[in-house]
Design a protein around this motif. Structure first.
Motif, short mmCIF file in Angstrom:
data_model
loop_
_atom_site.label_atom_id
_atom_site.label_comp_id
_atom_site.label_asym_id
_atom_site.label_seq_id
_atom_site.Cartn_x
_atom_site.Cartn_y
_atom_site.Cartn_z
N LEU A 51 0.81 -1.22 0.00
CA LEU A 51 0.00 0.00 0.00
C LEU A 51 0.84 1.27 0.00
CD1 LEU A 51 -2.85 -1.12 2.38
CD2 LEU A 51 -2.82 -1.12 -0.10
N GLY A 52 2.09 1.15 0.40
CA GLY A 52 2.98 2.29 0.32
C GLY A 52 2.78 3.32 1.43
N PRO A 53 3.62 4.36 1.38
CA PRO A 53 3.59 5.35 2.47
C PRO A 53 2.43 6.33 2.34
CG PRO A 53 5.31 5.88 0.89
CD PRO A 53 4.67 4.61 0.42
N ILE A 54 1.26 5.87 2.66
CA ILE A 54 0.07 6.73 2.60
C ILE A 54 -0.61 6.72 3.96
CG2 ILE A 54 -2.25 6.98 1.59
CD1 ILE A 54 -1.09 5.70 -0.95
N ASP A 55 -1.09 7.89 4.38
CA ASP A 55 -1.81 7.99 5.65
C ASP A 55 -3.29 7.70 5.38
OD1 ASP A 55 -3.03 8.73 8.00
OD2 ASP A 55 -2.82 10.89 7.60
N PHE A 56 -3.74 6.57 5.91
CA PHE A 56 -5.16 6.23 5.72
C PHE A 56 -5.97 6.57 6.96
CE2 PHE A 56 -2.95 3.15 2.94
CZ PHE A 56 -3.57 3.44 1.75
N GLY A 101 -7.73 8.78 10.04
CA GLY A 101 -8.38 10.06 10.28
C GLY A 101 -8.95 10.68 9.03
N LYS A 102 -9.15 9.87 8.01
CA LYS A 102 -9.74 10.40 6.78
C LYS A 102 -11.22 10.04 6.72
CE LYS A 102 -6.01 12.03 4.70
NZ LYS A 102 -5.42 12.36 6.00
N GLU A 103 -11.97 10.90 6.08
CA GLU A 103 -13.37 10.58 5.87
C GLU A 103 -13.42 9.39 4.92
OE1 GLU A 103 -15.68 12.36 7.36
OE2 GLU A 103 -14.33 13.88 8.14
N PRO A 104 -14.47 8.56 5.05
CA PRO A 104 -14.55 7.36 4.20
C PRO A 104 -14.40 7.70 2.71
CG PRO A 104 -16.29 7.35 5.83
CD PRO A 104 -15.57 8.64 6.00
N TYR A 105 -15.05 8.82 2.27
CA TYR A 105 -14.98 9.12 0.84
C TYR A 105 -13.56 9.49 0.41
CZ TYR A 105 -15.09 14.03 2.22
OH TYR A 105 -14.79 15.22 2.79
N MET A 143 -10.77 7.25 -2.63
CA MET A 143 -10.05 7.64 -3.84
C MET A 143 -8.90 6.66 -4.13
SD MET A 143 -8.00 11.02 -2.71
CE MET A 143 -6.76 11.06 -1.46
N PHE A 144 -8.58 5.84 -3.13
CA PHE A 144 -7.54 4.83 -3.37
C PHE A 144 -8.16 3.54 -3.91
CE2 PHE A 144 -5.97 7.50 0.11
CZ PHE A 144 -4.87 8.04 -0.53
N GLY A 145 -9.41 3.58 -4.26
CA GLY A 145 -10.07 2.39 -4.79
C GLY A 145 -11.21 1.97 -3.89
N GLU A 146 -12.25 1.40 -4.52
CA GLU A 146 -13.43 0.99 -3.78
C GLU A 146 -13.09 -0.03 -2.69
OE1 GLU A 146 -16.85 1.59 -4.00
OE2 GLU A 146 -16.31 3.37 -5.18
N ASP A 147 -12.14 -0.91 -2.99
CA ASP A 147 -11.86 -2.02 -2.08
C ASP A 147 -10.66 -1.74 -1.18
OD1 ASP A 147 -10.07 -1.98 -4.11
OD2 ASP A 147 -9.99 -4.16 -4.36
N ILE A 148 -10.37 -0.45 -0.96
CA ILE A 148 -9.18 -0.12 -0.18
C ILE A 148 -9.26 -0.68 1.24
CG2 ILE A 148 -10.00 2.17 0.55
CD1 ILE A 148 -6.38 1.22 -0.38
#
Ligand code: ADP
Ligand code: ZN
Length: 604
Positions: free
Chosen positions: A529-534, A536-540, A544-549
């Motif tokens: 998945l790489g260095p991405i902060d997932f 504290g983000k709103e679901p929507y 943006m990283f894909g429906e099945d994130i």
């Protein structure tokens, strides 16, 4: 945080309750009184001596009535019949009609009744008057009640004590040297505002203190007030959000009114996230919240440059705060209050040891070493617990053993020697804890074992304590993976030896899952998945990283846990002899210390 305030609020709440009690009592008395009068009147009417209106009219028509005594407005009359000695009471629904009827009879000469009309007596009037007034009375009582409640509520909460002379100074705040250095400026502003105004400098309005609970945010705010010798007004964000709608905003207004009156002064708002959290939805609580927040913003913007009121606010959830709070002129300074490092912990311990009777054998350095990650409040608590434990143990001074017991009490809970543990549970706990300890021993990044015990403590059946090494600012991926292995070592040992698993590992599993989730969603440690902060983000936003994130994150977390669990089992199979030895010692003597533990691995 502020004991005096709490006490005051409690007192206020008590008198609130008393007031409601009195009002309710009054209403009950009133109703009871009216009911009693009405019953008395009615019972009066119901004895055998009573004539109904029809009977009375009949007697009059039969010319059997000698005399009628009645009171204007009353529904009863005394009637003397010709054929009876005793006077009777008669019911008269409509006196005017009745009087007219009797007078008609007299005028037409049909009857010679003696009719005496007495003027209305006040006493008779009361019940009916009261009855008609009852709804009004109750309304008035209710109004008074609500009014008083609001008034009291405001008085009790907002008008927090002004600790006009906080004796706390920077000397009482241990560690935090850089933070103090930054805040010295504020003290100077408060002492000599003219100096800064002359230079054209804008006085800072607000300072946000970020940090875990117990790290000393309140303490440092008080110390600023103490150093500058100005009043300290405090309140907690959660107190703004209360019973009556619209009160939060008015409380904020009153708080600042008071601050302006007392300027120069410090206003301290604890838990500001309770009012200042991001404005998102439109539910009732939110709207109330927004009003309070808006009022706070209005107040902070409304200061003139001459007013030296400095607002300090504390939170441990900075990411929750509404961005509007952080704009220039509001809380434009932010200071992070970290958990103390080794040096800080030692200094905090020293400050709190001052008023305690410590024996020479107590080694504060070693306590500081063992308590990485502890906050100032927890350290203060440990020393306080040591004093209690020393008293219980009948010691003249606080001994080192008392302090060690206190550390364990604060971390794992109280030792429960009396709890009866079955042999089967003991064996399970022994292998579980030995599993943690043995696995850790073979993981290079994991700290050395300090003590393993199967004596129940708090809710835990046993525990493995590690020597904490020096505070680290960064934790590597390898270290986190090995931490997962150590955490799952307990469960792995249960499965390996007893071929069964227990609920005893639930806490380990919870902690491990949280770590694995953070690795993937916060620290970007998943290769896939790489260095991405997932977090504290709103679901929507996450979508943006894909429906099945969500599925992908879940799979990555699971892969980390699975890998760690397998590795733990592998290590235990490889070192089964050590596992059996440690578990054996635990079953025999319940505890194993650092030295004994190391001896098992001698010659390796
Ligand atoms: P916070 O406001 O961050 O939740 P407090 O300021 O209320 O924490 O701290 C609680 C108590 O912990 C303080 O009253 C003090 O006894 C102790 N404490 C915390 N940090 C320190 C420190 N740096 N130096 C001395 N005592 C501290
Ligand atoms: Zn465990």
């Amino acid at each position: 945080m502020n004991n005096k305030n709490n006490q005051k609020n409690k007192k206020e709440q008590k008198s609130n309750k008393a007031l409601i009690g009195i009002i309710i009592l009054l209403v009950i008395l009133l109703i009871a009184g009216i009911v009693a009068i009405v019953i008395m009147e009615n019972s009066d009417k119901k004895d055998e001596n009573t004539l109904s209106y029809t009977e009375l009219v009949e007697e009059i028509n039969n010319k059997n009535v000698e005399k009628i005594d009645m009171t204007v407005g009353s529904t009863t009359a005394k009637v003397k019949l010709k054929d009876e000695e005793k006077e009777k009471t008669a019911l008269i629904p409509n006196t005017e009609v009745f009087v007219e009827f009797v007078q008609q009879q007299k005028l037409t000469g049909q009857n010679d009744i003696e009719l005496n009309q007495k003027p209305r007596s006040i006493l008779v009037q009361i019940p009916s008057t009261l009855l008609s007034l009852l709804p009004t009375l109750i309304m008035v009582a209710l109004f008074i009640m609500i009014f008083k409640l609001q008034g009291l509520g405001e008085k009790g909460k907002v008008y927090d004590e002004t600790e006009t002379s906080t004796k706390v100074t920077f000397k009482d705040v241990a560690g935090l040297d850089e933070e103090k250095a930054e805040l010295v400026e504020i003290v100077d502003f408060l002492k000599k505002p003219e100096k800064y105004v002359k230079m054209g400098a804008k006085i800072p309005r607000g300072v946000l203190l970020y940090g875990k609970p117990g790290t000393g945010k309140t303490l440092i705010a008080k110390a600023i007030a103490g150093e500058a010798n100005v009043p300290f007004i405090s309140m907690s964000g959660s107190e703004f959000i209360e019973m009556f709608a619209g009160l939060g905003a008015s409380r904020v207004r009153k708080l600042f009114e008071k601050a302006r009156r007392l300027a120069p002064c410090i206003v301290f708002i604890d838990e500001i996230d309770a009012i200042g959290s991001r404005r998102t939805s439109n539910s009732g609580a939110e709207t109330e919240n927004n009003q309070t927040l808006n009022q706070l913003l209005v107040e902070m913007d409304g200061f003139s440059s001459e007013e030296t009121v400095i607002v300090l606010a504390a939170t441990n959830r900075p990411e929750m705060l509404d961005k509007a709070l952080l704009r220039p002129g509001r809380f434009d300074r932010q200071i992070t209050i970290p958990t103390p490092d080794l040096k800080g912990r030692l200094e905090i311990l020293k400050i709190h040891a001052k008023d305690k009777r410590l024996s020479d054998n107590v080694n504060l350095e070693s306590i500081a070493e063992d308590t990485a990650g502890y906050t100032g409040a927890e350290l203060a608590n440990i020393l306080n617990e040591s004093a209690i434990i020393a008293t219980k143990n009948g010691h003249d001074e606080i001994e080192n053993e008392d302090v060690e017991e206190a550390v364990k009490k604060v971390t794992v809970g109280l030792e429960k020697k009396e709890r009866v543990v079955s042999e089967k549970d003991k064996k399970l706990t022994a292998y579980h804890e030995a599993g943690h300890a043995v696995v850790s021993r073979y993981l290079p990044t994991q700290a050395n074992v300090k003590e393993v015990s199967i004596i129940p403590r708090g809710v835990a059946g046993g525990y493995t304590m590690y020597k904490t090494d020096e505070d680290k600012y960064y934790i590597s991926k390898t270290e986190m993976k090995e931490k997962l292995i150590a955490l799952l070592g307990g469960r792995a040992a249960e499965k390996l030896v007893l071929d069964d698993i227990s609920t005893g590992a639930s806490n380990d599993i919870e902690v491990a899952t949280n770590i694995a989730r953070d690795m993937v969603t916060k620290y970007g440690m998943s290769d896939k998945l790489g260095p991405i902060d997932f977090q504290g983000k709103e679901p929507y936003e996450i979508q943006m990283f894909g429906e099945d994130i969500g599925d992908k994150i879940g799979l990555e977390v699971k892969a980390l846990i699975d890998e760690a669990y397998n590795r733990a089992q592998q290590l235990l199979i490889e070192h089964r002899d050590k596992l059996d030895t440690i578990a054996g010692i635990l079953l025999k003597q319940e505890k194993i210390n650092e030295k004994e533990f190391a001896e098992v691995f001698d010659g390796e």
